[in-house]
Design an enzyme around this catalytic site. Structure first.
Site, PDB file in Angstrom:
ATOM      1  N   LYS A 204       0.840  -1.195   0.000  1.00 55.86           N
ATOM      2  CA  LYS A 204       0.000   0.000   0.000  1.00 55.86           C
ATOM      3  C   LYS A 204       0.876   1.247   0.000  1.00 55.86           C
ATOM      4  O   LYS A 204       1.863   1.315   0.758  1.00 55.86           O
ATOM      5  CB  LYS A 204      -0.888   0.004   1.246  1.00 55.86           C
ATOM      6  CG  LYS A 204      -1.899  -1.105   1.237  1.00 55.86           C
ATOM      7  CD  LYS A 204      -2.956  -0.841   0.190  1.00 55.86           C
ATOM      8  CE  LYS A 204      -3.920  -1.983   0.075  1.00 55.86           C
ATOM      9  NZ  LYS A 204      -4.979  -1.738  -0.900  1.00 55.86           N
ATOM     10  N   ASP A 232      -0.293  -0.026  -4.573  1.00 52.02           N
ATOM     11  CA  ASP A 232      -1.727   0.281  -4.596  1.00 52.02           C
ATOM     12  C   ASP A 232      -1.985   1.577  -3.821  1.00 52.02           C
ATOM     13  O   ASP A 232      -1.720   1.658  -2.621  1.00 52.02           O
ATOM     14  CB  ASP A 232      -2.475  -0.893  -3.924  1.00 52.02           C
ATOM     15  CG  ASP A 232      -3.985  -0.744  -3.979  1.00 52.02           C
ATOM     16  OD1 ASP A 232      -4.466   0.270  -4.498  1.00 52.02           O
ATOM     17  OD2 ASP A 232      -4.681  -1.667  -3.501  1.00 52.02           O
ATOM     18  N   GLU A 258      -1.862   0.494  -8.747  1.00 54.78           N
ATOM     19  CA  GLU A 258      -3.300   0.203  -8.682  1.00 54.78           C
ATOM     20  C   GLU A 258      -4.067   1.422  -8.177  1.00 54.78           C
ATOM     21  O   GLU A 258      -3.605   2.107  -7.253  1.00 54.78           O
ATOM     22  CB  GLU A 258      -3.464  -0.982  -7.728  1.00 54.78           C
ATOM     23  CG  GLU A 258      -4.873  -1.440  -7.499  1.00 54.78           C
ATOM     24  CD  GLU A 258      -4.870  -2.757  -6.709  1.00 54.78           C
ATOM     25  OE1 GLU A 258      -3.977  -3.608  -6.898  1.00 54.78           O
ATOM     26  OE2 GLU A 258      -5.788  -2.920  -5.885  1.00 54.78           O
ATOM     27  N   GLU A 287     -11.459  -2.527  -8.580  1.00 54.79           N
ATOM     28  CA  GLU A 287     -12.191  -2.918  -7.368  1.00 54.79           C
ATOM     29  C   GLU A 287     -13.324  -1.947  -7.049  1.00 54.79           C
ATOM     30  O   GLU A 287     -14.259  -2.306  -6.348  1.00 54.79           O
ATOM     31  CB  GLU A 287     -11.249  -3.122  -6.175  1.00 54.79           C
ATOM     32  CG  GLU A 287     -10.633  -1.865  -5.623  1.00 54.79           C
ATOM     33  CD  GLU A 287      -9.629  -2.155  -4.506  1.00 54.79           C
ATOM     34  OE1 GLU A 287      -8.575  -2.740  -4.795  1.00 54.79           O
ATOM     35  OE2 GLU A 287      -9.898  -1.791  -3.355  1.00 54.79           O
ATOM     36  N   ASP A 310     -14.235  -7.552  -9.651  1.00 58.56           N
ATOM     37  CA  ASP A 310     -14.582  -7.726  -8.236  1.00 58.56           C
ATOM     38  C   ASP A 310     -15.930  -8.443  -8.183  1.00 58.56           C
ATOM     39  O   ASP A 310     -16.898  -8.002  -8.798  1.00 58.56           O
ATOM     40  CB  ASP A 310     -14.664  -6.349  -7.560  1.00 58.56           C
ATOM     41  CG  ASP A 310     -14.950  -6.455  -6.075  1.00 58.56           C
ATOM     42  OD1 ASP A 310     -14.112  -6.006  -5.286  1.00 58.56           O
ATOM     43  OD2 ASP A 310     -16.013  -6.974  -5.700  1.00 58.56           O
ATOM     44  N   HIS A 337      -9.534  -8.514  -8.007  1.00 59.73           N
ATOM     45  CA  HIS A 337      -9.445  -8.018  -6.632  1.00 59.73           C
ATOM     46  C   HIS A 337     -10.063  -9.076  -5.723  1.00 59.73           C
ATOM     47  O   HIS A 337     -11.128  -9.619  -6.023  1.00 59.73           O
ATOM     48  CB  HIS A 337     -10.232  -6.714  -6.500  1.00 59.73           C
ATOM     49  CG  HIS A 337     -10.354  -6.239  -5.085  1.00 59.73           C
ATOM     50  ND1 HIS A 337     -11.563  -5.997  -4.467  1.00 59.73           N
ATOM     51  CD2 HIS A 337      -9.398  -5.988  -4.153  1.00 59.73           C
ATOM     52  CE1 HIS A 337     -11.357  -5.597  -3.227  1.00 59.73           C
ATOM     53  NE2 HIS A 337     -10.051  -5.587  -3.005  1.00 59.73           N
TER      54      HIS A 337
HETATM   55  C1  LIG Z   1      -9.997  -1.212   2.263  1.00 62.85           C
HETATM   56  C2  LIG Z   1      -9.457  -2.442   1.591  1.00 62.85           C
HETATM   57  O1  LIG Z   1      -8.709  -3.190   2.513  1.00 62.85           O
HETATM   58  C3  LIG Z   1      -8.584  -2.107   0.369  1.00 62.85           C
HETATM   59  O2  LIG Z   1      -7.379  -1.495   0.806  1.00 62.85           O
HETATM   60  C4  LIG Z   1      -8.308  -3.363  -0.415  1.00 62.85           C
HETATM   61  C5  LIG Z   1      -7.513  -3.172  -1.639  1.00 62.85           C
HETATM   62  O3  LIG Z   1      -7.338  -2.101  -2.176  1.00 62.85           O
HETATM   63  C6  LIG Z   1      -6.922  -4.346  -2.296  1.00 62.85           C
HETATM   64  O4  LIG Z   1      -7.005  -5.448  -1.748  1.00 62.85           O
HETATM   65  O5  LIG Z   1      -6.377  -4.173  -3.375  1.00 62.85           O
HETATM   66 MG   LIG Z   2      -6.641  -2.320  -4.219  1.00 63.85          MG
END
Ligand SMILES: C[C@H](O)[C@@H](O)CC(=O)C(=O)O
Ligand SMILES: [Mg+2]
Length: 420
Positions: A204, A232, A258, A287, A310, A337
């Site tokens: 992330k 992401d 992402e 997603e 998704d 996703h």
């Molecule tokens: C809020 C979710 O956990 C999100 O962060 C999931 C996500 O973006 C992903 O798995 O890709």
């Molecule tokens: Mg994501």
């Protein structure tokens, strides 16, 4: 009969699932059970992240009048018509159409119908095509083209089935690097994942550039130059900002960025794709791509290089089939996703179908895996050597344990009472 429950897990307590925009998610579902007059059950759900699940539950209750009283045969003998009934109801479509809360509710209801149907019989290409609503996408994919794709993929199908039964479908993990995790936890989880055979990792990013540089450098050092890294941002940036920020992270060689910006900004994604292509970084999104019409335009505009379907955002299997077929036509790989609550359980069916019956390819393809909450399902996913092993039980794999539903019901379940 249709019942719907608001089921929530307090994942925010340990920052599981956190990202640059969703800093405190409590992974949740609107959980649907359909019971037929013959006493058969279909289980479905849609994923949410806590507050607001009660609104999705309300939307499911509003849709239930369109389902209750119909037999499974009546529904599946004209599934396209039934899909339209739900998505195009003359009054309720005003609060969509085919997007937002009402589409999440549609997914929960239809996932339960597919679960019920999947327990009862096999489906041939023509029957599957008859489930798709081609309205608004025939300029990109006609019904005949869709059928031709499925018929063509009949060749070699049995070999692919055998291969999947033996090896499973390749997966990547997001579990090591949620945004709220400390560096120490990230290192520990990454070490464990490498020991368990994982080779593809998602991190992330998007809240603070210096943090991202430190975390991406750390994880790249740990996984080495040959394993795969994805990043992401969960929609954090403007278009220009996304390009500048990701360029700064390019030295860590991410395969994709992402959700760099608003999930509705198709031309913005196209601009980011164009700018990052020379760096070898693709754009992935989906997603929060709310319907097949959006995906059509992303594909037509070359605005993404990885399609992230998704199972609960789109209108169940019906709409996901449309997107898998369009992605195949546009030669863009699908990397679903998953994670959340039950998304891995659901989407494994779709991606296995994609490989076996649509794309016949594993190039640049993998399915997300997140290691949370599987213990609450009757038939949880099975991961072996970083691959999804095909599910063995009939149905769509999203039946939850009764005890889990009871204890996590919001706000009256014991888990929530204990937290008050
Ligand atoms: C809020 C979710 O956990 C999100 O962060 C999931 C996500 O973006 C992903 O798995 O890709
Ligand atoms: Mg994501």
């Amino acid at each position: 009969m249709l019942t719907v429950s608001d089921v929530r897990f307090p994942t925010s307590l340990e920052q599981h699932g956190s990202d640059a925009m969703h800093t405190d998610p409590d992974y949740s579902v609107a959980y649907v059970v359909i019971e037929t007059d013959q006493g058969m059950h279909g289980y479905g759900l849609t994923f949410t992240v806590g507050r607001g699940t009660e609104i999705v539950v309300c939307a499911v209750e509003a849709l239930s009048a369109l389902v209750v009283g119909k037999s499974l045969e009546e529904i599946v003998s004209d599934f396209r018509g039934f899909y339209r009934l739900l998505t195009s109801d003359g009054q309720m479509r005003w609060i969509g159409p085919e997007k937002g809360v009402i589409q999440l509710a549609t997914a929960a209801v239809l996932n339960a119908v597919w679960d019920l149907w999947a327990r009862s019989e096999g489906k041939d290409p023509r029957k599957l095509i008859s489930c798709i609503d081609f309205r608004y996408i025939t300029d990109a994919l006609t019904e005949q083209e869709a059928l031709d794709i499925l018929v063509k993929a009949q060749t070699g199908k049995q070999q692919r089935v055998d291969q999947m039964l033996k090896e499973g479908y390749p997966a990547y993990t997001t579990s090591c690097a949620w945004l709220g995790y400390s560096d120490q936890l990230l290192k520990q989880l990454c070490t464990d994942a490498l020991n368990d055979g994982w080779t593809k990792f998602k991190v992330k990013v998007g809240a603070d550039l210096e943090d991202d540089i430190r975390r991406c450098s750390l994880i790249r050092q740990m996984i080495g130059p040959h394993n795969t890294l994805m990043i992401d941002a969960n929609q954090r940036w403007d278009v220009g900002e996304a390009i500048t920020w990701v360029t700064r992270l390019a030295e860590y060689k991410p395969l994709w960025i992402e959700e760099p910006t608003s999930p509705d900004d198709i031309l913005g994604h196209a601009a980011i794709s164009k700018a990052l292509a020379p760096l070898g970084i693709g754009v992935a999104t989906g997603e929060q791509c709310h319907n097949r019409v959006m995906f059509k335009q992303f594909l037509q505009a070359s605005a993404l290089q990885f399609v992230q379907i998704d199972s609960c955002r789109l209108g169940s299997v019906n709409e996901n089939l449309a997107v898998l077929l369009m992605a195949h036509k546009f030669k863009v790989p699908v990397c679903p996703h998953a994670g959340g609550v039950g998304l891995c359980e659901l989407v494994q069916h779709l991606i296995l179908f994609d490989y076996i019956s649509v794309s016949a390819s594993l190039d640049n393809r993998m399915c997300e895996f997140v290691d949370h909450l599987h213990q609450h399902f009757r038939s949880p996913v099975v991961i072996q050597n970083a691959h999804y092993m095909p599910p063995k039980d009939p149905g769509y794999s999203c039946e939850m344990l009764e005890s889990s539903v009871q204890t996590h019901q919001y706000p009256q379940g014991q888990v929530w009472k204990n937290l008050q």
